[in-house]
Design an enzyme around this catalytic site. Sequence first.
Site, PDB file in Angstrom:
ATOM      1  N   HIS A  32       0.838  -1.215   0.000  1.00 29.85           N
ATOM      2  CA  HIS A  32       0.000   0.000   0.000  1.00 29.85           C
ATOM      3  C   HIS A  32       0.874   1.267   0.000  1.00 29.85           C
ATOM      4  O   HIS A  32       0.531   2.275   0.612  1.00 29.85           O
ATOM      5  CB  HIS A  32      -0.915  -0.008   1.228  1.00 29.85           C
ATOM      6  N   ARG A  43       1.821   2.556   3.490  1.00 30.00           N
ATOM      7  CA  ARG A  43       0.816   3.360   4.192  1.00 30.00           C
ATOM      8  C   ARG A  43       0.009   2.545   5.192  1.00 30.00           C
ATOM      9  O   ARG A  43      -0.818   3.094   5.902  1.00 30.00           O
ATOM     10  CB  ARG A  43      -0.145   3.973   3.168  1.00 30.00           C
ATOM     11  N   ARG A  87       1.837   7.415  -6.198  1.00 30.52           N
ATOM     12  CA  ARG A  87       1.983   8.845  -5.894  1.00 30.52           C
ATOM     13  C   ARG A  87       2.431   9.719  -7.061  1.00 30.52           C
ATOM     14  O   ARG A  87       1.899  10.824  -7.232  1.00 30.52           O
ATOM     15  CB  ARG A  87       2.946   9.021  -4.717  1.00 30.52           C
TER      16      ARG A  87
HETATM   17  C1  FMN Z   1      -3.140   8.884  -1.796  1.00 29.73           C
HETATM   18  C2  FMN Z   1      -3.203   7.388  -1.931  1.00 29.73           C
HETATM   19  C3  FMN Z   1      -4.423   6.752  -1.868  1.00 29.73           C
HETATM   20  C4  FMN Z   1      -4.495   5.360  -2.001  1.00 29.73           C
HETATM   21  N1  FMN Z   1      -5.727   4.753  -2.005  1.00 29.73           N
HETATM   22  C5  FMN Z   1      -5.811   3.429  -2.240  1.00 29.73           C
HETATM   23  C6  FMN Z   1      -7.073   2.823  -2.395  1.00 29.73           C
HETATM   24  O1  FMN Z   1      -8.115   3.461  -2.318  1.00 29.73           O
HETATM   25  N2  FMN Z   1      -7.091   1.490  -2.633  1.00 29.73           N
HETATM   26  C7  FMN Z   1      -5.956   0.725  -2.740  1.00 29.73           C
HETATM   27  O2  FMN Z   1      -6.026  -0.475  -2.961  1.00 29.73           O
HETATM   28  N3  FMN Z   1      -4.746   1.300  -2.608  1.00 29.73           N
HETATM   29  C8  FMN Z   1      -4.651   2.627  -2.385  1.00 29.73           C
HETATM   30  N4  FMN Z   1      -3.431   3.214  -2.319  1.00 29.73           N
HETATM   31  C9  FMN Z   1      -2.206   2.403  -2.530  1.00 29.73           C
HETATM   32  C10 FMN Z   1      -1.842   2.345  -4.033  1.00 29.73           C
HETATM   33  O3  FMN Z   1      -2.783   1.609  -4.748  1.00 29.73           O
HETATM   34  C11 FMN Z   1      -0.466   1.726  -4.250  1.00 29.73           C
HETATM   35  O4  FMN Z   1      -0.454   0.467  -3.624  1.00 29.73           O
HETATM   36  C12 FMN Z   1       0.708   2.562  -3.740  1.00 29.73           C
HETATM   37  O5  FMN Z   1       0.434   3.939  -3.840  1.00 29.73           O
HETATM   38  C13 FMN Z   1       1.960   2.249  -4.553  1.00 29.73           C
HETATM   39  O6  FMN Z   1       3.054   2.920  -4.028  1.00 29.73           O
HETATM   40  P1  FMN Z   1       3.674   4.267  -4.651  1.00 29.73           P
HETATM   41  O7  FMN Z   1       2.760   5.371  -4.239  1.00 29.73           O
HETATM   42  O8  FMN Z   1       5.007   4.335  -4.003  1.00 29.73           O
HETATM   43  O9  FMN Z   1       3.748   4.110  -6.154  1.00 29.73           O
HETATM   44  C14 FMN Z   1      -3.315   4.607  -2.163  1.00 29.73           C
HETATM   45  C15 FMN Z   1      -2.092   5.252  -2.226  1.00 29.73           C
HETATM   46  C16 FMN Z   1      -2.020   6.630  -2.123  1.00 29.73           C
HETATM   47  C17 FMN Z   1      -0.679   7.306  -2.232  1.00 29.73           C
END
Ligand code: FMN
Length: 404
Positions: A299, A302, A354
């Site tokens: 994630h 996160r 991101r």
């Molecule tokens: C602002 C934000 C919101 C996200 N919301 C979701 C979401 O609603 N559902 C989900 O499966 N992953 C969510 N993610 C995780 C992303 O799908 C993904 O796994 C992650 O951002 C990949 O890492 P990176 O930002 O370093 O590319 C979110 C990530 C960010 C940064």
Amino acid sequence: MELNRRELLVSSGGVVAASSIGGPVLAQNAPPAPRSAPEPSAPAGGVTALPDNERNISIVTLRDLEAEAQKVMIPFGFAYVSGGAGDEWTMRENLAAFNRWTILANYLSGHASVDPATTILGSKLSCPVITAPMGNQGSVHAQKEVPTVKGSTLAGTLFVESSVSQMSLEDVASASDGPKWFQIYIPESRAFAAEMLHRAKASGYKAIVLTVDAFVTSNRERSTRLHGAPVPTLPMGNVPRTPGVTGNAMMMKQNLDWADIEFCRKESGLPVIVKSILSPVQAVEAVRRGCSAVWLSNHGGRQLDNSPSAITMLPHVATALKGRVPIIVDGGVFRGQDVFRALALGASVVALGRPLLYGSALGGAQGVRSVHEHLRNELIMTMRLAGTSTINSITRDTVTRTET
Ligand SMILES: Cc1cc2nc3c(=O)[nH]c(=O)nc-3n(C[C@H](O)[C@H](O)[C@H](O)COP(=O)(O)O)c2cc1C
């Protein structure tokens, strides 16, 4: 994750029942999420209006985007997007893990050009990079999800719609004609879960992504420090339409299990991809349970801090799955070299998070397209220097593990 029990209460204008992290915070009879609510307020002195830009952005490296985007994003939106959980060790590890692998050049391959096009579950992509599901894009751009969905289509790639988007899944589907998957956080209400899956199928989404790592509120401290809450307080686009299904239905299911995969398959009639798997054993089980692909992710650092990066686990998962289903990988991708290394270690495609939201803040749909195209061009450069003319020729022997 972008909505759970606690956030529902915040976003629905109800009382925040508790602020404990990760506990099963329950508020019975929470009111339904409103269809409209004020934008999150920015602290005094910061940017106060959501960006509404539409322009190409000139990119030297995706690593520059975060600092540029910070100048135009509302402070809470920036903290929410840029932050990770806890000490953000996993967020940093996502970057560090790539650098444990080096790319073996092959300058004498004789290839004058390369083709980075590929397909995943029947969808054609201009490049093996898709747009990761990201909720709450109403904290990033005035047009909410429009820039990311349109920009992905302009770049010739696939968009994944989050169930916690600010627009409805139908409006997202009609914003562009490119391929899309629908990512679901399973809610407590089976009726609402089934409704969303039926609506996704009816709207033309080609697969369901079941994200399993976000039923607990994580300790996202950048956002909490700034705003007192780990996620924005925005209205949800995907609210229940089934008569008698109330706002309570949107609370996240706390006891997810393997049967939820079968539920998604049966209700949607679509291929199901499980997202947030990091173990070979669980990946094999997911395929046994009927998943059409496995998505390795933490994630973006996160959720569970101190969990490993997808890149670290990828070779183990690829060995266990023996090519039976496609593997999607995300976390910390900034460079064409990162995409290359992920493919060499067994990924079929990589998902980008991101940097695309920064592209959206800086340039709307054209900004998102610019980000995808920059990464594609870097991948082409890398493929040329490594002597690999097609995606299928990026094999395990094109990378080697470093000693450090
Ligand atoms: C602002 C934000 C919101 C996200 N919301 C979701 C979401 O609603 N559902 C989900 O499966 N992953 C969510 N993610 C995780 C992303 O799908 C993904 O796994 C992650 O951002 C990949 O890492 P990176 O930002 O370093 O590319 C979110 C990530 C960010 C940064």
